[in-house]
Each structure stands twice: as C-alpha cells, then as structure tokens.
Scaffold this active site. Structure first.
Site, PDB file in Angstrom:
ATOM      1  CE  LYS A 255      -2.499  -4.052  20.901  1.00 59.37           C
ATOM      2  NZ  LYS A 255      -2.896  -4.320  19.517  1.00 59.37           N
TER       3      LYS A 255
ATOM      4  CG  ASP B 180      -1.254  -6.183  16.784  1.00 57.56           C
ATOM      5  OD1 ASP B 180      -1.943  -7.202  16.993  1.00 57.56           O
ATOM      6  OD2 ASP B 180      -1.093  -5.280  17.620  1.00 57.56           O
TER       7      ASP B 180
ATOM      8  N   GLY C 112      -7.188   6.439   8.472  1.00 57.25           N
ATOM      9  CA  GLY C 112      -6.858   6.455   9.898  1.00 57.25           C
ATOM     10  C   GLY C 112      -5.355   6.520  10.107  1.00 57.25           C
TER      11      GLY C 112
HETATM   12  P1  ATR Z   1      -6.030   2.550  17.348  1.00 56.92           P
HETATM   13  O1  ATR Z   1      -4.816   2.426  18.194  1.00 56.92           O
HETATM   14  O2  ATR Z   1      -6.979   1.390  17.474  1.00 56.92           O
HETATM   15  O3  ATR Z   1      -5.724   2.866  15.928  1.00 56.92           O
HETATM   16  P2  ATR Z   1      -6.571   5.317  17.961  1.00 56.92           P
HETATM   17  O4  ATR Z   1      -5.116   5.561  18.070  1.00 56.92           O
HETATM   18  O5  ATR Z   1      -7.487   5.927  18.980  1.00 56.92           O
HETATM   19  O6  ATR Z   1      -6.887   3.761  17.986  1.00 56.92           O
HETATM   20  O7  ATR Z   1      -7.055   5.731  16.479  1.00 56.92           O
HETATM   21  C1  ATR Z   1      -8.379   5.763  16.104  1.00 56.92           C
HETATM   22  C2  ATR Z   1      -8.481   6.228  14.643  1.00 56.92           C
HETATM   23  O8  ATR Z   1      -9.876   6.400  14.318  1.00 56.92           O
HETATM   24  C3  ATR Z   1      -7.824   7.588  14.381  1.00 56.92           C
HETATM   25  O9  ATR Z   1      -7.327   7.600  13.060  1.00 56.92           O
HETATM   26  C4  ATR Z   1      -9.003   8.543  14.548  1.00 56.92           C
HETATM   27  O10 ATR Z   1      -8.851   9.776  13.907  1.00 56.92           O
HETATM   28  P3  ATR Z   1      -8.220  11.044  14.710  1.00 56.92           P
HETATM   29  O11 ATR Z   1      -6.733  10.838  14.681  1.00 56.92           O
HETATM   30  O12 ATR Z   1      -8.659  12.217  13.948  1.00 56.92           O
HETATM   31  O13 ATR Z   1      -8.793  10.981  16.097  1.00 56.92           O
HETATM   32  C5  ATR Z   1     -10.087   7.734  13.878  1.00 56.92           C
HETATM   33  N1  ATR Z   1     -11.416   8.215  14.275  1.00 56.92           N
HETATM   34  C6  ATR Z   1     -12.074   7.964  15.438  1.00 56.92           C
HETATM   35  N2  ATR Z   1     -13.286   8.577  15.440  1.00 56.92           N
HETATM   36  C7  ATR Z   1     -13.395   9.232  14.263  1.00 56.92           C
HETATM   37  C8  ATR Z   1     -14.406  10.060  13.640  1.00 56.92           C
HETATM   38  N3  ATR Z   1     -15.564  10.314  14.271  1.00 56.92           N
HETATM   39  N4  ATR Z   1     -14.181  10.566  12.410  1.00 56.92           N
HETATM   40  C9  ATR Z   1     -13.007  10.319  11.753  1.00 56.92           C
HETATM   41  N5  ATR Z   1     -12.014   9.538  12.281  1.00 56.92           N
HETATM   42  C10 ATR Z   1     -12.199   9.021  13.518  1.00 56.92           C
END
Ligand code: ATR
Length: 276
Positions: free
Chosen positions: A64, A101, A127
């Site tokens: 993307k 999106d 997030g």
């Molecule tokens: P996308 O593009 O689908 O949003 P991404 O950029 O990988 O995917 O983002 C994933 C989100 O899930 C992030 O906000 C991530 O938090 P971090 O920035 O701290 O990584 C969150 N996330 C994933 N696993 C997590 C966990 N175990 N606890 C808290 N937040 C989590």
C-alpha cells in the site's frame, strides 16, 4: 473489464468474491482475480497488468505504501493517508493511485448506524498503524471534535498526531480507560483480537451506555471486544462492512458503476469466510 487485487500473500483475499458478485449483478463482462506479487516484483507486475489491458487493481499488504513510487499521480486523499489501495490504469497510459479505505470505514458506520453523526463527537482510536491513519483521516474529514489516540508504542501515536495536532490528543496505552467515560465511539484499529493474535486488553464497562464500538478486525466477525460491548448493552458495528465499502468505489473507478453493499452480499462473504 479486467481487474485484480495484488498482495503478498494473497490466497485468502475475499475481494475476488465481492467484485465477481458485482460484475454478475451489473452484467459487466470481465473478471477480477487475486494475483500474488512479491515486493521485489511490484513495479514489473503493475507494468504487466497495464500492458495486458487491466483497468486497474486493488493493492493490499505489503504494497500500500510501496506502490506509490511507481505511480504517475495519487489523489489528495491517498496523500493524506500516505497509502494507496486502488490503482486505475488510464487510457493515456498513466497509473493513478487513490485510497478507498477511508470511505470504507466511514460508509460502514453510516450503513449500519444511519442515525449516528460524526460531527463534534469524541472518538477513542486504539492503534497507530497504517489502518489507524486512514481511520483518523476519515474521522477528521467527517468533522469529529476530538480523537483520543492510544498505541502501545507511543512514538507511532505521536507521528500520527501530526496529521491534526489540534484534534488528536495522545493517551497512554495503559490508561486508555480513563478517557472512556467521555468517548462517543471506540475504534480498534490494532491487530489485537484477530484470529491467531492476542485479545485486546480493554475495559469497556468504563464506556458510557450510548457509546458506539467498532473493530476493523473482521476475522472473527464478532471479536471479543464487540462481544463484550454487546453484553454490556452497547451498540456495535463489525469490521466486515469496511472491506465491502472500500471495494464499492474501486469498482466504480473501473466500471463507472457504483454498486450497492447489500446484506445479501455481506452474508455471502461471511459464508465464504467460513469456507476458507
Ligand atoms: P496496519 O497497517 O494494519 O494498521 P500495523 O501498521 O502493523 O498494521 O499496525 C498494527 C497495530 O496493532 C499497531 O498499532 C500496533 O502497535 P505498535 O505500534 O505498538 O506495534 C498494534 N499492535 C499489534 N500487536 C499488539 C500488541 N500485542 N499489543 C498492543 N498493540 C499491538
């Protein structure tokens, strides 16, 4: 009308089912397929599709952001989001990128909660990844008053705050519940709660009884967050509609026909999810 979704991996994409449904419904001759494209093959794949007469493609993880450098132009919205999910191959040879999106997220809420208004509301966004950015751009465009943004990694939330420092306030991940009493809508944009991922730590009992809760995770359809919210008597919207509503304007970009997202299509896609 040839179009496709490209990603890596792409096997489980539901997009071909959605677009094929609309091609049939509107008697448009053509096909929409899923094509696996590895990151180092992205530029070539776009060129090949264009040479083969494709009208365009949808772009999913992990392309993307990466696809932007291979496009001739991107829309103002795609610039704001910093990501493209729909490409149009124009007759003049130009490759144009846009982002549906944002409309997907907003129109899902509008379809399922038509009386709910975004204007002047306080929203809590969990997030700060790519999906959160699209959601925040949509919320700001719809005129929300305040976004309480919280993320495990605070630096990423701070980066996203620069989108609109006057609207977005950062909240500690551990203390997010402190802001729930003042929240009109809670949105999970993290991967927490998705099949194979841990559950989202979140005390929804702190939310006001009128709050709306939504999750962009759609597998499972009813996440633990939504289940708990329902049990607490709150209104919820599942994430599947976002997938359907991002597909509709892409279909329109290639065919000139804006298809309707019906309950029947949603039910068909739920069945397809169970079969994959
Ligand atoms: P996308 O593009 O689908 O949003 P991404 O950029 O990988 O995917 O983002 C994933 C989100 O899930 C992030 O906000 C991530 O938090 P971090 O920035 O701290 O990584 C969150 N996330 C994933 N696993 C997590 C966990 N175990 N606890 C808290 N937040 C989590």
């Amino acid at each position: 009308m040839k179009a496709a979704v490209i990603g890596y991996p792409i096997k489980h994409s539901l997009s071909p089912k959605i677009h094929t449904h609309w091609l049939k419904e509107h008697q448009v001759e053509g096909e929409y397929t899923a094509i696996e494209v590895s990151p180092n093959n992205l530029e070539k794949a776009l060129g090949t599709m264009q040479a083969q007469g494709f009208k365009g493609c949808n772009v999913t993880i992990p392309h993307k952001v990466a696809c932007v450098e291979f496009l001739d132009e991107i829309s103002a919205l795609a610039k704001d989001v910093g990501a493209v999910n729909t490409i149009i191959f124009q007759e003049d040879g130009k490759k144009i990128g846009t982002n549906t999106d944002v409309a997907g997220f907003i129109n899902n809420i509008k379809q399922h909660q038509p009386d709910w208004k975004f204007k002047e509301k306080n929203i809590c966004v969990l997030g700060a990844g790519g999906a959160a950015r699209g959601v925040c751009v949509g919320l700001i465009r719809e005129g929300v008053d305040k976004i309480f943004l919280t993320n495990r990694t605070k630096e990423k939330a701070e980066e996203l705050q620069s989108l609109s420092p006057e609207k977005i306030s950062i909240v500690d991940w551990e203390n997010k519940g402190d802001y729930f009493a003042n929240t009109d809508m809670l949105i999970n944009t993290t991967s927490l709660g998705m099949v194979g991922h841990p559950a989202l730590p979140c005390n929804i009992t702190l939310l006001s009884k009128t709050a709306l809760v939504t999750d962009i995770v759609y597998n499972p359809l009813k996440t633990v967050l939504l289940d708990e919210a329902e049990k607490h008597g709150l209104t919820t919207v599942t994430g599947l509609g976002m997938l359907l509503h991002q597909a509709a304007p892409a279909f329109e970009a290639w065919t000139g026909i804006l298809p309707t997202v019906t309950n029947m299509l949603e039910q068909n896609i739920i069945k397809a999810m169970h079969n994959t």
